[in-house]
Design a protein around this motif. Structure first.
Motif, PDB file in Angstrom:
ATOM      1  N   GLN A   1       6.144  -1.600 -11.144  1.00 24.88           N
ATOM      2  CA  GLN A   1       5.249  -2.313 -10.234  1.00 24.88           C
ATOM      3  C   GLN A   1       5.538  -1.977  -8.769  1.00 24.88           C
ATOM      4  O   GLN A   1       4.617  -1.828  -7.963  1.00 24.88           O
ATOM      5  N   THR A   2       6.818  -1.844  -8.422  1.00 30.77           N
ATOM      6  CA  THR A   2       7.191  -1.529  -7.040  1.00 30.77           C
ATOM      7  C   THR A   2       6.711  -0.138  -6.656  1.00 30.77           C
ATOM      8  O   THR A   2       6.152   0.062  -5.568  1.00 30.77           O
ATOM      9  N   LEU A   3       6.931   0.847  -7.527  1.00 30.50           N
ATOM     10  CA  LEU A   3       6.455   2.200  -7.247  1.00 30.50           C
ATOM     11  C   LEU A   3       4.939   2.221  -7.091  1.00 30.50           C
ATOM     12  O   LEU A   3       4.407   2.910  -6.213  1.00 30.50           O
ATOM     13  N   ASP A   4       4.255   1.470  -7.927  1.00 34.56           N
ATOM     14  CA  ASP A   4       2.799   1.411  -7.847  1.00 34.56           C
ATOM     15  C   ASP A   4       2.355   0.832  -6.499  1.00 34.56           C
ATOM     16  O   ASP A   4       1.455   1.366  -5.848  1.00 34.56           O
ATOM     17  N   ASP A   5       3.002  -0.238  -6.074  1.00 36.09           N
ATOM     18  CA  ASP A   5       2.664  -0.843  -4.778  1.00 36.09           C
ATOM     19  C   ASP A   5       2.982   0.113  -3.627  1.00 36.09           C
ATOM     20  O   ASP A   5       2.196   0.261  -2.692  1.00 36.09           O
TER      21      ASP A   5
ATOM     22  N   VAL B   1       0.642   1.749  -0.554  1.00 38.23           N
ATOM     23  CA  VAL B   1       0.945   1.650   0.878  1.00 38.23           C
ATOM     24  C   VAL B   1       0.921   3.046   1.512  1.00 38.23           C
ATOM     25  O   VAL B   1       0.333   3.247   2.577  1.00 38.23           O
ATOM     26  N   LEU B   2       1.544   4.014   0.857  1.00 35.56           N
ATOM     27  CA  LEU B   2       1.558   5.374   1.395  1.00 35.56           C
ATOM     28  C   LEU B   2       0.150   5.957   1.463  1.00 35.56           C
ATOM     29  O   LEU B   2      -0.172   6.691   2.399  1.00 35.56           O
ATOM     30  N   GLY B   3      -0.681   5.649   0.489  1.00 32.46           N
ATOM     31  CA  GLY B   3      -2.065   6.102   0.536  1.00 32.46           C
ATOM     32  C   GLY B   3      -2.789   5.538   1.742  1.00 32.46           C
ATOM     33  O   GLY B   3      -3.543   6.236   2.415  1.00 32.46           O
TER      34      GLY B   3
ATOM     35  N   ASP C   1       1.464  11.132  -3.947  1.00 32.66           N
ATOM     36  CA  ASP C   1       1.243  11.883  -5.182  1.00 32.66           C
ATOM     37  C   ASP C   1       2.483  11.865  -6.079  1.00 32.66           C
ATOM     38  O   ASP C   1       2.381  11.690  -7.293  1.00 32.66           O
ATOM     39  N   GLU C   2       3.655  12.036  -5.469  1.00 32.03           N
ATOM     40  CA  GLU C   2       4.896  12.008  -6.243  1.00 32.03           C
ATOM     41  C   GLU C   2       5.147  10.617  -6.809  1.00 32.03           C
ATOM     42  O   GLU C   2       5.601  10.469  -7.944  1.00 32.03           O
ATOM     43  N   MET C   3       4.830   9.584  -6.046  1.00 31.99           N
ATOM     44  CA  MET C   3       5.039   8.224  -6.530  1.00 31.99           C
ATOM     45  C   MET C   3       4.085   7.891  -7.673  1.00 31.99           C
ATOM     46  O   MET C   3       4.459   7.181  -8.601  1.00 31.99           O
ATOM     47  N   ILE C   4       2.878   8.408  -7.607  1.00 32.70           N
ATOM     48  CA  ILE C   4       1.941   8.209  -8.723  1.00 32.70           C
ATOM     49  C   ILE C   4       2.524   8.814  -9.997  1.00 32.70           C
ATOM     50  O   ILE C   4       2.460   8.207 -11.072  1.00 32.70           O
TER      51      ILE C   4
ATOM     52  N   SER D   1       2.494  17.028   9.422  1.00 36.81           N
ATOM     53  CA  SER D   1       1.803  15.839   9.908  1.00 36.81           C
ATOM     54  C   SER D   1       2.146  14.653   9.011  1.00 36.81           C
ATOM     55  O   SER D   1       2.362  14.797   7.807  1.00 36.81           O
ATOM     56  N   LEU D   2       2.208  13.493   9.624  1.00 37.12           N
ATOM     57  CA  LEU D   2       2.582  12.282   8.896  1.00 37.12           C
ATOM     58  C   LEU D   2       1.578  11.958   7.798  1.00 37.12           C
ATOM     59  O   LEU D   2       1.958  11.536   6.706  1.00 37.12           O
ATOM     60  N   ASP D   3       0.295  12.183   8.052  1.00 35.39           N
ATOM     61  CA  ASP D   3      -0.696  11.883   7.022  1.00 35.39           C
ATOM     62  C   ASP D   3      -0.536  12.808   5.822  1.00 35.39           C
ATOM     63  O   ASP D   3      -0.641  12.378   4.674  1.00 35.39           O
ATOM     64  N   THR D   4      -0.241  14.090   6.050  1.00 38.99           N
ATOM     65  CA  THR D   4      -0.031  15.033   4.940  1.00 38.99           C
ATOM     66  C   THR D   4       1.210  14.648   4.149  1.00 38.99           C
ATOM     67  O   THR D   4       1.190  14.617   2.912  1.00 38.99           O
ATOM     68  N   LEU D   5       2.308  14.352   4.853  1.00 41.08           N
ATOM     69  CA  LEU D   5       3.544  13.963   4.178  1.00 41.08           C
ATOM     70  C   LEU D   5       3.350  12.677   3.391  1.00 41.08           C
ATOM     71  O   LEU D   5       3.781  12.575   2.234  1.00 41.08           O
ATOM     72  N   SER D   6       2.666  11.696   3.966  1.00 41.14           N
ATOM     73  CA  SER D   6       2.414  10.432   3.253  1.00 41.14           C
ATOM     74  C   SER D   6       1.616  10.671   1.981  1.00 41.14           C
ATOM     75  O   SER D   6       1.909  10.097   0.930  1.00 41.14           O
ATOM     76  N   LYS D   7       0.619  11.531   2.058  1.00 43.48           N
ATOM     77  CA  LYS D   7      -0.202  11.822   0.871  1.00 43.48           C
ATOM     78  C   LYS D   7       0.624  12.515  -0.204  1.00 43.48           C
ATOM     79  O   LYS D   7       0.502  12.193  -1.388  1.00 43.48           O
ATOM     80  N   ARG D   8       1.472  13.450   0.189  1.00 37.50           N
ATOM     81  CA  ARG D   8       2.308  14.149  -0.798  1.00 37.50           C
ATOM     82  C   ARG D   8       3.313  13.197  -1.441  1.00 37.50           C
ATOM     83  O   ARG D   8       3.572  13.268  -2.648  1.00 37.50           O
ATOM     84  N   ILE D   9       3.888  12.298  -0.636  1.00 35.49           N
ATOM     85  CA  ILE D   9       4.810  11.302  -1.203  1.00 35.49           C
ATOM     86  C   ILE D   9       4.051  10.372  -2.143  1.00 35.49           C
ATOM     87  O   ILE D   9       4.541  10.032  -3.223  1.00 35.49           O
TER      88      ILE D   9
END
Length: 133
Positions: free
Chosen positions: A73-77, A81-83, A31-34, A21-29
């Motif tokens: 800063q870009t990764l943080d932003d 967005v993914l969240g 987490d990796e970006m954090i 699901s897109l919401d699950t994938l977005s959340k996992r991405i």
């Protein structure tokens, strides 16, 4: 390693292809970006003492340091967005195979698609190519 080899059964679409699901994938991405935001901050903190001792910095080094700050800063932003997307997307399925084929870091593919909760660590066989900076 596929989701099946890890004992995790992914959802399948009408064609039998593994989907997430897109919401699950977005959340996992997210987490990796954090984790990447924290790594970039650690690099900046580690460079601090060395930079304070430097008499002067070349323009090229100054630009590189500014680029590191912009990366942070870009990764943080982007993770914010993914969240937001993870909360908005609902359950739209995303085919896994095309995404899995474009991800070079195998540990990242496993964390995104197999839901493996492991710390950021690379072994030589799953790390992809070495990219020196």
């Amino acid at each position: 390693m596929t989701p099946q080899s890890e004992g995790i059964q992914p959802d399948n679409d009408a064609n039998g292809q593994a989907v997430i699901s897109l919401d699950t994938l977005s959340k996992r991405i997210q987490d990796e970006m954090i984790a990447l935001v924290m790594l970039a901050a650690e690099v900046q903190i580690a460079l601090g003492p060395a930079l304070t001792e430097a008499k002067s910095l070349s323009p090229a080094v100054q630009r590189s340091l500014q680029a590191l700050d912009r990366l942070h800063q870009t990764l943080d932003d982007l993770q914010r967005v993914l969240g937001h997307l993870a909360m908005q997307s609902g359950t739209a399925p995303v085919p896994i195979k095309p995404l899995d084929e474009v991800i070079r870091l195998r540990h990242l593919a496993h964390k995104l698609f197999d839901n493996i909760d492991a710390p950021f660590a690379l072994s030589e066989e799953d790390s992809g190519d070495v990219a020196w900076f």
